[in-house]
Scaffold this motif. Structure first.
Motif, PDB file in Angstrom:
ATOM      1  N   ASN A  41      74.283  28.746   2.147  1.00 13.77           N
ATOM      2  CA  ASN A  41      73.511  29.898   1.676  1.00 13.77           C
ATOM      3  C   ASN A  41      72.676  30.472   2.818  1.00 13.77           C
ATOM      4  N   TYR A  42      72.734  31.779   2.976  1.00 13.57           N
ATOM      5  CA  TYR A  42      72.039  32.441   4.073  1.00 13.57           C
ATOM      6  C   TYR A  42      71.127  33.528   3.538  1.00 13.57           C
ATOM      7  N   GLY A  43      70.188  33.930   4.353  1.00 16.65           N
ATOM      8  CA  GLY A  43      69.291  35.025   4.038  1.00 16.65           C
ATOM      9  C   GLY A  43      69.293  36.047   5.158  1.00 16.65           C
ATOM     10  N   THR A  44      68.716  37.193   4.885  1.00 21.92           N
ATOM     11  CA  THR A  44      68.640  38.275   5.863  1.00 21.92           C
ATOM     12  C   THR A  44      67.180  38.550   6.198  1.00 21.92           C
ATOM     13  N   LEU A  45      66.896  38.697   7.478  1.00 24.42           N
ATOM     14  CA  LEU A  45      65.553  38.972   7.967  1.00 24.42           C
ATOM     15  C   LEU A  45      65.562  40.286   8.728  1.00 24.42           C
ATOM     16  N   LEU A  46      64.631  41.185   8.384  1.00 25.48           N
ATOM     17  CA  LEU A  46      64.458  42.445   9.088  1.00 25.48           C
ATOM     18  C   LEU A  46      63.142  42.404   9.853  1.00 25.48           C
ATOM     19  N   VAL A  47      63.193  42.828  11.113  1.00 20.68           N
ATOM     20  CA  VAL A  47      62.041  42.733  12.012  1.00 20.68           C
ATOM     21  C   VAL A  47      61.849  44.065  12.717  1.00 20.68           C
ATOM     22  N   ASP A  48      60.579  44.423  12.932  1.00 23.91           N
ATOM     23  CA  ASP A  48      60.269  45.565  13.784  1.00 23.91           C
ATOM     24  C   ASP A  48      60.449  45.109  15.231  1.00 23.91           C
ATOM     25  N   ALA A  49      61.469  45.620  15.900  1.00 29.16           N
ATOM     26  CA  ALA A  49      61.785  45.151  17.251  1.00 29.16           C
ATOM     27  C   ALA A  49      60.722  45.539  18.262  1.00 29.16           C
ATOM     28  N   ALA A  50      59.934  46.569  17.978  1.00 28.20           N
ATOM     29  CA  ALA A  50      58.899  46.996  18.917  1.00 28.20           C
ATOM     30  C   ALA A  50      57.670  46.093  18.845  1.00 28.20           C
ATOM     31  N   THR A  51      57.227  45.760  17.634  1.00 28.06           N
ATOM     32  CA  THR A  51      56.042  44.918  17.467  1.00 28.06           C
ATOM     33  C   THR A  51      56.386  43.448  17.251  1.00 28.06           C
ATOM     34  N   LEU A  98      57.148  42.057  14.521  1.00 31.94           N
ATOM     35  CA  LEU A  98      56.595  41.615  13.248  1.00 31.94           C
ATOM     36  C   LEU A  98      57.665  41.670  12.166  1.00 31.94           C
ATOM     37  N   PRO A  99      57.745  40.647  11.316  1.00 36.30           N
ATOM     38  CA  PRO A  99      58.731  40.677  10.228  1.00 36.30           C
ATOM     39  C   PRO A  99      58.386  41.735   9.203  1.00 36.30           C
ATOM     40  N   LEU A 100      59.417  42.362   8.674  1.00 39.38           N
ATOM     41  CA  LEU A 100      59.237  43.407   7.667  1.00 39.38           C
ATOM     42  C   LEU A 100      59.541  42.900   6.263  1.00 39.38           C
ATOM     43  N   SER A 115      39.985  22.301   4.296  1.00 47.99           N
ATOM     44  CA  SER A 115      41.276  21.630   4.441  1.00 47.99           C
ATOM     45  C   SER A 115      42.342  22.651   4.813  1.00 47.99           C
ATOM     46  N   ARG A 116      43.459  22.156   5.313  1.00 45.70           N
ATOM     47  CA  ARG A 116      44.551  23.052   5.676  1.00 45.70           C
ATOM     48  C   ARG A 116      45.102  23.764   4.439  1.00 45.70           C
ATOM     49  N   CYS A 117      45.079  23.092   3.291  1.00 53.73           N
ATOM     50  CA  CYS A 117      45.557  23.729   2.061  1.00 53.73           C
ATOM     51  C   CYS A 117      44.654  24.885   1.659  1.00 53.73           C
ATOM     52  N   THR A 118      43.340  24.719   1.847  1.00 52.61           N
ATOM     53  CA  THR A 118      42.418  25.808   1.531  1.00 52.61           C
ATOM     54  C   THR A 118      42.618  26.984   2.465  1.00 52.61           C
ATOM     55  N   VAL A 119      42.829  26.701   3.743  1.00 47.83           N
ATOM     56  CA  VAL A 119      43.072  27.784   4.701  1.00 47.83           C
ATOM     57  C   VAL A 119      44.341  28.540   4.330  1.00 47.83           C
ATOM     58  N   LEU A 120      45.376  27.811   3.943  1.00 43.98           N
ATOM     59  CA  LEU A 120      46.623  28.464   3.549  1.00 43.98           C
ATOM     60  C   LEU A 120      46.441  29.282   2.273  1.00 43.98           C
ATOM     61  N   SER A 121      45.670  28.762   1.327  1.00 44.68           N
ATOM     62  CA  SER A 121      45.443  29.511   0.087  1.00 44.68           C
ATOM     63  C   SER A 121      44.677  30.801   0.359  1.00 44.68           C
ATOM     64  N   GLN A 122      43.721  30.756   1.279  1.00 42.35           N
ATOM     65  CA  GLN A 122      42.998  31.980   1.645  1.00 42.35           C
ATOM     66  C   GLN A 122      43.901  32.941   2.410  1.00 42.35           C
ATOM     67  N   LEU A 123      44.816  32.383   3.191  1.00 43.71           N
ATOM     68  CA  LEU A 123      45.767  33.220   3.917  1.00 43.71           C
ATOM     69  C   LEU A 123      46.695  33.951   2.954  1.00 43.71           C
ATOM     70  N   MET A 124      47.089  33.294   1.878  1.00 39.96           N
ATOM     71  CA  MET A 124      47.968  33.924   0.907  1.00 39.96           C
ATOM     72  C   MET A 124      47.284  35.055   0.154  1.00 39.96           C
ATOM     73  N   ARG A 125      45.958  35.080   0.161  1.00 38.23           N
ATOM     74  CA  ARG A 125      45.222  36.145  -0.515  1.00 38.23           C
ATOM     75  C   ARG A 125      45.093  37.401   0.344  1.00 38.23           C
ATOM     76  N   VAL A 126      45.396  37.294   1.614  1.00 38.20           N
ATOM     77  CA  VAL A 126      45.255  38.453   2.506  1.00 38.20           C
ATOM     78  C   VAL A 126      46.333  39.476   2.157  1.00 38.20           C
ATOM     79  N   PRO A 127      45.970  40.701   1.869  1.00 37.26           N
ATOM     80  CA  PRO A 127      46.998  41.698   1.523  1.00 37.26           C
ATOM     81  C   PRO A 127      47.869  42.032   2.717  1.00 37.26           C
ATOM     82  N   LEU A 128      49.135  42.255   2.455  1.00 35.75           N
ATOM     83  CA  LEU A 128      50.058  42.613   3.518  1.00 35.75           C
ATOM     84  C   LEU A 128      49.816  44.047   3.962  1.00 35.75           C
TER      85      LEU A 128
END
Length: 203
Positions: free
Chosen positions: A124-134, A136-138, A91-104
């Motif tokens: 309410n706002y948040g701040t996002l930092l990204v590697d501009a070269a790759t 990928l979110p940091l 199921s999609r929930c199982t795939v997501l649960s396995q994805l959450m186990r992947v170490p960053l």
């Protein structure tokens, strides 16, 4: 332990290697693995086989890596559909649960840092930092705080260029945490400023 004899059965299948036997079923009884061969005979394997089985897991290491890789690329719903094509029904929930186990991956300070805010809910706002070269979110955090940005930059030195919007908060944070970094406008806000100037400038 001789995995060949334990897997194929020294007495049941003399001289037969594990990969020469096609088993009809694999089931778990307590902590022991049982393998049933085509003629109904079986061999008791009392320990996990490296590379084939993992203790307390339902999937082999290779299958688990496949599920994680598909989840990283396609996330839940798309990953479940791709795995179904590969005859792996999760199921999609199982795939997501396995994805959450992947170490960053380990966080490495980028040479070119991109930053921007995003709306959480209401005002309410948040701040996002990204590697501009790759691209990928940091990291991300709630709020738009110059002190928090300065602390992050001090903990992760090495930023040479910062792409940001025209926010005074981010300019102050960069000045406090990475004063030697070159600050430039990101592509979106650059085009937004140019188009706004073009509309308001008389012909």
């Amino acid at each position: 332990m001789d995995y060949g004899n334990a897997f194929a059965g020294e007495e049941l299948f003399p001289g037969v290697q594990p990969w020469d036997v096609v088993y009809d079923a694999l089931w778990v009884s307590h902590s022991e693995f049982w393998l049933a061969a085509g003629d109904g005979l079986g061999a008791d394997v009392v320990t996990a086989i490296p590379g084939l089985t993992t203790r307390y897991q339902r999937r082999t290491p290779q299958l688990q890596r496949m599920v994680e890789d598909v989840g990283v690329v396609l996330a839940g719903r798309g990953g479940a559909r791709m795995l179904r094509i590969l005859n792996i029904r999760l199921s999609r929930c199982t795939v997501l649960s396995q994805l959450m186990r992947v170490p960053l991956p380990p966080l490495v300070a980028p040479r070119v840092l991109g930053m921007d805010d995003f709306a959480l809910y209401g005002d309410n706002y948040g701040t996002l930092l990204v590697d501009a070269a790759t691209r990928l979110p940091l990291t991300l955090w709630e709020g738009r705080d110059a002190d928090q940005l300065s602390r992050w930059l001090c903990e992760h030195p090495g930023v040479e260029v910062a792409c940001r919007d025209g926010s005074l908060t981010y300019r102050q944070g960069m000045a406090g945490g990475a004063p030697d970094a070159v600050q430039v406008s990101d592509r979106f806000h650059l085009w937004q400023g140019l188009s706004s100037t073009a509309r308001t400038t008389p012909p």
